[in-house]
Design a protein around this motif. Structure first.
Motif, mmCIF file in Angstrom:
data_model
loop_
_atom_site.group_PDB
_atom_site.id
_atom_site.type_symbol
_atom_site.label_atom_id
_atom_site.label_comp_id
_atom_site.label_asym_id
_atom_site.label_seq_id
_atom_site.Cartn_x
_atom_site.Cartn_y
_atom_site.Cartn_z
ATOM 1 N N GLU A 79 0.839 -1.204 0.000
ATOM 2 C CA GLU A 79 0.000 0.000 0.000
ATOM 3 C C GLU A 79 0.873 1.253 0.000
ATOM 4 O OE1 GLU A 79 -2.715 0.128 3.260
ATOM 5 O OE2 GLU A 79 -3.514 2.106 2.723
ATOM 6 N N GLY A 80 0.549 2.177 -0.876
ATOM 7 C CA GLY A 80 1.318 3.414 -0.969
ATOM 8 C C GLY A 80 2.382 3.404 -2.044
ATOM 9 N N ASP A 81 2.790 2.202 -2.463
ATOM 10 C CA ASP A 81 3.772 2.101 -3.549
ATOM 11 C C ASP A 81 3.080 2.305 -4.898
ATOM 12 O OD1 ASP A 81 5.963 -0.499 -2.151
ATOM 13 O OD2 ASP A 81 5.708 1.644 -1.699
ATOM 14 N N ASN A 82 3.903 2.461 -5.928
ATOM 15 C CA ASN A 82 3.364 2.554 -7.288
ATOM 16 C C ASN A 82 3.269 1.163 -7.913
ATOM 17 O OD1 ASN A 82 3.374 5.341 -6.973
ATOM 18 N ND2 ASN A 82 5.386 5.564 -7.940
ATOM 19 N N ARG A 136 -4.307 9.639 -10.723
ATOM 20 C CA ARG A 136 -3.474 8.563 -10.136
ATOM 21 C C ARG A 136 -3.088 7.475 -11.132
ATOM 22 N NH1 ARG A 136 -4.208 4.840 -6.457
ATOM 23 N NH2 ARG A 136 -6.487 4.817 -6.534
ATOM 24 N N ALA A 161 0.620 5.583 -5.822
ATOM 25 C CA ALA A 161 0.161 5.485 -4.433
ATOM 26 C C ALA A 161 -0.970 4.476 -4.306
ATOM 27 C CB ALA A 161 -0.259 6.852 -3.915
ATOM 28 N N THR A 162 -0.676 3.230 -4.629
ATOM 29 C CA THR A 162 -1.687 2.176 -4.677
ATOM 30 C C THR A 162 -2.427 2.034 -3.350
ATOM 31 O OG1 THR A 162 -0.202 1.042 -6.205
ATOM 32 C CG2 THR A 162 -2.087 -0.190 -5.408
ATOM 33 N N GLN A 163 -3.746 1.902 -3.464
ATOM 34 C CA GLN A 163 -4.616 1.813 -2.289
ATOM 35 C C GLN A 163 -5.308 0.448 -2.244
ATOM 36 O OE1 GLN A 163 -7.316 5.041 -2.993
ATOM 37 N NE2 GLN A 163 -5.722 6.614 -2.838
#
Lengths: 115, 113
Positions: B15-18, B61, B79-81
């Protein structure tokens, strides 16, 4: 705004039975499509329509029929259900503007099992 | 649906990474490409599209890159959720005059908390 609505969501059929998968859209789209989605495979086009009264075959039309009497509705008919037709079926529509370069809007699918 | 994606390649991202999801397309004459997201039990949902006269397009995004030389398409999610967890697949439209699309098999994205 409903978009593309498919009914039923689930269905179990016996071999040889027939049924109609319903699809309706409220976006006044000219183009409508039927796809099937099998595990691990991309969507396969069954039939499509570019307007009321006009239909054409896709990649995998055998065992299916369609009609397009109105802009809104594009039903898919299975006449003699076979186990190979067990799949998830998706209906989609698009405006057809820009030479077809418009994204398709999909319904949530009909999950069909033939036993 | 639930059974779709049983044999799909999986990308696991914190989570949070691309995230970068790739797609190789088949027809060098294809002129329009779309990325879709499909959540379990739902129909494909449009994310972003790109025409063949472009090599990059950005959305909220998401960014799509098109490399026509090697017939390759990629989808970048910043910023993957957790809500990004789904199957992603690309679609290509043949050359002008056709209304038919070819769909890829997809990649499953898993977002790790």
């Amino acid at each position: 705004n409903a978009g593309v609505t498919q009914t039923p969501k689930f269905r179990i059929l016996k071999i040889g039975q027939s049924m109609t998968l319903q699809c309706t859209q409220d976006m006044n789209h000219n183009y409508m499509y039927w796809y099937r989605q099998d595990p691990g495979m991309g969507l396969k086009l069954i039939y499509y329509s570019v307007g009321a009264g006009i239909t054409d075959k896709g990649e995998v039309p055998n065992g299916y029929n369609v009609s397009r009497s109105t802009t809104e509705d594009f039903p898919l008919r299975l006449e003699l259900a076979a186990p190979s037709q067990t799949s998830v079926y998706f209906c989609a529509s698009s405006s057809g503007q820009g030479g077809g370069e418009q994204p398709q809007h999909f319904g949530d699918g009909t999950r069909l099992s033939i036993l | 649906g639930e059974s779709v994606g049983l044999h799909l390649p999986t990308l696991s991202v914190q989570e949070g990474d691309n995230s970068i999801i790739n797609c190789a397309y088949s027809n060098s004459a294809s002129d329009y490409f779309i990325w879709y997201k499909q959540e379990s039990g739902k129909g494909p949902q449009f994310i972003i599209d790109i025409r063949s006269n472009m090599d990059k397009r950005q959305g909220q995004r998401v960014t799509v890159l098109l490399n026509k030389t090697v017939k390759h398409l990629s989808l970048q999610i910043a910023a993957t959720q957790p809500g990004d967890s789904a199957v992603y697949f690309c679609a290509e439209k043949g050359s002008s005059g056709t209304y038919k699309y070819i769909f890829g098999t997809g990649t499953r994205l898993k977002v790790l908390a």
